[in-house]
Design a protein around this motif. Structure first.
Motif, PDB file in Angstrom:
ATOM      1  N   ARG A 200      13.142  -6.923   0.365  1.00  0.00           N
ATOM      2  CA  ARG A 200      13.249  -5.473   0.167  1.00  0.00           C
ATOM      3  C   ARG A 200      14.504  -5.144  -0.628  1.00  0.00           C
ATOM      4  O   ARG A 200      14.501  -4.299  -1.535  1.00  0.00           O
TER       5      ARG A 200
ATOM      6  N   LEU B 122       8.674   1.855  -1.079  1.00  0.00           N
ATOM      7  CA  LEU B 122       8.793   2.800   0.025  1.00  0.00           C
ATOM      8  C   LEU B 122      10.024   2.537   0.872  1.00  0.00           C
ATOM      9  O   LEU B 122      10.327   3.298   1.775  1.00  0.00           O
ATOM     10  N   ASN B 123      10.652   1.387   0.612  1.00  0.00           N
ATOM     11  CA  ASN B 123      11.757   0.953   1.460  1.00  0.00           C
ATOM     12  C   ASN B 123      11.271   0.742   2.904  1.00  0.00           C
ATOM     13  O   ASN B 123      12.026   0.921   3.854  1.00  0.00           O
TER      14      ASN B 123
ATOM     15  N   VAL C 152      14.047  -5.778  -4.377  1.00  0.00           N
ATOM     16  CA  VAL C 152      13.252  -4.735  -5.026  1.00  0.00           C
ATOM     17  C   VAL C 152      14.075  -3.457  -5.172  1.00  0.00           C
ATOM     18  O   VAL C 152      14.117  -2.831  -6.236  1.00  0.00           O
TER      19      VAL C 152
HETATM   20  S1  SF4 Z   1       8.821  -3.993  -1.671  1.00  0.00           S
HETATM   21 FE1  SF4 Z   1       8.997  -4.236   0.563  1.00  0.00          FE
HETATM   22  S2  SF4 Z   1      10.110  -2.420   1.221  1.00  0.00           S
HETATM   23 FE2  SF4 Z   1       9.326  -1.965  -0.814  1.00  0.00          FE
HETATM   24  S3  SF4 Z   1       7.321  -0.999  -0.494  1.00  0.00           S
HETATM   25 FE3  SF4 Z   1       6.943  -3.182  -0.736  1.00  0.00          FE
HETATM   26  S4  SF4 Z   1       6.937  -3.993   1.356  1.00  0.00           S
HETATM   27 FE4  SF4 Z   1       7.910  -1.969   1.456  1.00  0.00          FE
END
Ligand code: SF4
Ligand code: SF4
Lengths: 455, 242
Positions: free
Chosen positions: B65, B45-46, B68
């Motif tokens: 983040r 979802l960023n 990912v």
């Molecule tokens: S990886 Fe981090 S930024 Fe992406 S959805 Fe999961 S918690 Fe949110």
């Protein structure tokens, strides 16, 4: 089984069970992770694995996990999978566990035919891989199964890593296929007479803090009976709880939660035993933060560990809630918090607070010797004030008693008086008659040729 | 290219720029082909929840983040660059894993990336792990990562004066534990020789020794000396029994 119609899906073989109603408000009702128990039953039926089951002789206690699943915690006939960080750096940690085992007259096995999980190394340096980690785990688990004792994992990182490895093994045939030839070489596969080679997988991966949690009312009884008789009183002790990341954030759906602890919205182990003893659990804003240990960082990136521990945890705990004690349930966090206080003086950031694990605090409360058993001399935190507050006001004499014993042993050893030493230990050691040290005498020790560590 | 338009704050290193594109692709593909990869990343979802709760983010230029996102964008250049130093900031606490609404496991991704970096013996990784050699020696030969004798007070002056007291009469102190724990000073417990021999087989069969040889040939030699000596001792004991 008792709960035939739980709120969740119960597995045909009984490994996956839920109570009638959710024990506390749940985030989700059908946890992905819980399905591995059903898959374990299927793999066993196919002859791929053999489940090391928890039976009546293990005197299991039921607890709930975050998903409301019923997890069985064996409390007797345990194979102690020790922690290198605890034995090496917090000797009073395993000693307190064994002290309780003996106090309760439980049957257990403490043997040398085990390695560490090697996962601390993996998380610190990346110098391993999932097949190696799985092989190490399965070798240790097969050894426990062979002895008939059920594995109890002392270290939080071993526990977290083993939970993850088990999930990976159950979900991935390629991992099972990769690890089997290695186990075959080691003679660690089991044929139950049908010509199929099975991997031994325990029904539940169990951490010692879950054992403490399951035993908390027995511990309370011991405190009432023996601790209080010695003038110990923990009712005024303010305790901040630090839960370990590798117990409850790694494979988060496999750790105890309880309606009595924040209505099931926070991990229950450690908090529940401190509450059962009647001490005051004090809440603080950064309870969810890690300790700053970082695996690699505590050794080679120390300014990070120290800064995080002081600024995010020790300072907050000191200023917000003025705790007397931080109770932990893992190796790295205990070390991080107790060793990184003194240095704060250099920057006017000294926030003294005692630090020890749940089982060490419980042992103290029940009257265990603070130095001989709980080994507090090794602890760099400000524990003396805690002892006073608990009513262990003779701690100076107890410390002297311990120091005299150490001196006596050192002198006998120096003089080569081994017979006298052996005589002394016959009276002194507490592990007989309950503990059997091993199923078999080791041929030799792997340590013999290790050079002593030189700085 | 300096930095990254979407937030990777570090300039791409000259070393990374000089590496042939195919090699960078090979490395990133090695990460993605790990069986865990598909279990560690589902979408993003960023939202930044992972980074907001990440302990390493507070003290390092480091964001889960970001990792990912780069995988989802298949940003080979940045991912390859991250695999040299960036990923070593991670504390492996898995706070990101429990908190991510997608159940992504950025800490797990880092574990795979580190493993690939070690396997490919990146120079930066070698340098970074140099001070870690003593730990590797201990764990690879005895199966214990930590022992009482490793806590020399002069390694840890910041742990305060109590540490020095602790090390005095260390052996006698350990013998004075009234249970069969912590008695050994050189290891956490006396690991039986036959158990260590089994572990060496595991290291051989899973390529761990090979990995170490590439990472640090000197350390590898010291480790193999001890391993071979222990294996010989074991053979002798075994023959004696027969
Ligand atoms: S990886 Fe981090 S930024 Fe992406 S959805 Fe999961 S918690 Fe949110
Ligand atoms: S595992 Fe690594 S990336 Fe995830 S929160 Fe912890 S330090 Fe940050």
């Amino acid at each position: 089984m008792a709960h035939a119609h739980g709120f969740g899906h119960n597995s045909p073989g009984g490994l996956l069970r839920y109570p009638e109603k959710p024990p506390f408000p749940l985030k989700e009702y059908s946890a992905h992770y819980d399905h591995i128990f059903e898959m374990m039953e299927e793999l066993e039926a196919k002859g791929e694995i053999l489940i090391h089951r928890i039976t009546e002789e293990h005197q299991p206690v039921e607890v709930f996990t975050r998903t409301g699943r019923i997890k069985l915690i064996p409390t007797n006939k345990l194979w102690h999978h020790k922690s290198c960080g605890q034995c090496g750096n917090i000797p009073g940690y395993p000693a307190s566990i064994f002290w309780f085992m003996n106090k309760f007259g439980l049957d257990y096995l403490n043997e040398p035919h085990q390695t560490s999980c090697t996962a601390w190394n993996y998380h610190g340096s990346g110098t391993s891989n999932p097949v190696a980690l799985a092989a190490v785990w399965l070798r240790n688990m097969h050894q426990a199964w062979k002895t008939g004792y059920y594995p109890l994992i002392h270290c939080g990182t071993s526990f977290g890593s083993y939970k993850e490895t088990r999930e990976q093994l159950i979900m991935n045939k390629e991992l099972r296929d990769a690890v089997k030839p290695i186990l075959r070489k080691l003679g660690r596969l089991v044929d139950i007479g049908d010509g199929k080679e099975r991997i031994v997988i325990p029904q539940e991966v169990v951490h010692y803090s879950e054992w403490v949690h399951a035993m908390r009312y027995k511990i309370k009884e011991l405190y009432e009976k023996e601790g209080k008789a010695k003038g110990i009183d923990v009712s005024n002790v303010r305790v901040a709880i630090h839960n370990a990341c590798h117990t409850y954030k790694m494979i988060a759906d496999d750790y105890p939660y309880d309606p009595e602890v924040f209505n099931g919205q926070r991990p229950a182990a450690s908090t529940a035993v401190v509450k059962a003893l009647g001490a005051q659990v004090v809440d603080y804003s950064t309870w969810f933060d890690c300790c700053g240990f970082g695996f690699r960082h505590i050794l080679t990136e120390r300014e990070f560990t120290r800064s995080f521990a002081i600024q995010r945890k020790l300072k907050v705990i000191y200023e917000e809630v003025k705790a007397d004690l931080i109770v932990t349930h893992d190796t790295g966090c205990t070390t991080t918090f107790e060793k990184n206080q003194w240095i704060g003086k250099a920057h006017g950031m000294y926030y003294p607070v005692a630090v020890m694990s749940d089982v060490m605090f419980a042992a103290l409360a029940c009257g265990a010797h603070p130095f001989k058993v709980v080994q507090l001399y090794w602890n760099c935190s400000d524990y003396e004030r805690l002892l006073e507050k608990m009513g262990i006001s003779n701690w100076r004499e107890l410390r002297k008693e311990w120091e005299d014993t150490v001196k006596y042993i050192a002198e006998l050893e120096k003089a080569g008086k081994y017979d006298e030493l052996m005589e002394f230990f016959k009276e002194y050691d507490l592990y007989e008659p309950y503990s059997r040290t091993s199923t078999g005498k080791p041929k030799a020790s792997a340590t013999a040729n290790m050079p002593l560590f030189k700085s | 290219m300096d930095g990254h338009p979407y937030g990777y704050n570090l300039p791409i290193s000259e070393k990374t720029k000089a590496v042939p594109w195919e090699e960078k692709v090979r490395i990133v593909e090695e990460v993605k082909s790990d069986f865990r990869f598909k279990e560690y990343i589902f979408g993003c979802l960023n939202c930044g929840v992972c980074t907001a709760s990440c302990p390493s983010n507070r003290f390092f230029d480091y964001s889960p983040r970001e990792i990912v996102q780069r995988f989802l964008e298949e940003d080979v250049e940045v991912l390859y660059d991250m695999m040299h130093e960036y990923i070593w900031a991670c504390s492996q606490c898995f706070t990101c894993w429990i908190r991510c609404p997608f159940v992504n496991n950025p800490g797990g991704l880092v574990a795979i990336m580190r493993e690939v970096a070690v396997r490919n013996a990146f120079e930066a990784t070698k340098d970074l792990l140099k001070p870690y050699g003593r730990v590797l020696l201990k764990v690879m030969t005895t199966g214990n990562q930590l022992s009482a004798d490793m806590l020399q007070p002069d390694f840890f002056p910041d742990w305060g004066p109590k540490m020095a007291d602790n090390m005095e009469n260390l052996r006698a102190k350990r013998l004075a534990i009234p249970f069969d724990v912590g008695k050994s000073v050189k290891t956490a417990w006396e690991v039986s020789l036959e158990t260590a021999i089994e572990m060496y087989t595991i290291w051989r069969e899973t390529g761990i020794f090979e990995m170490l040889e590439k990472l640090d040939p000197n350390l590898y030699n010291v480790i193999m000396d001890i391993v071979e000596e222990n294996e010989e001792r074991y053979e002798e004991l075994y023959e004696e029994e027969e």
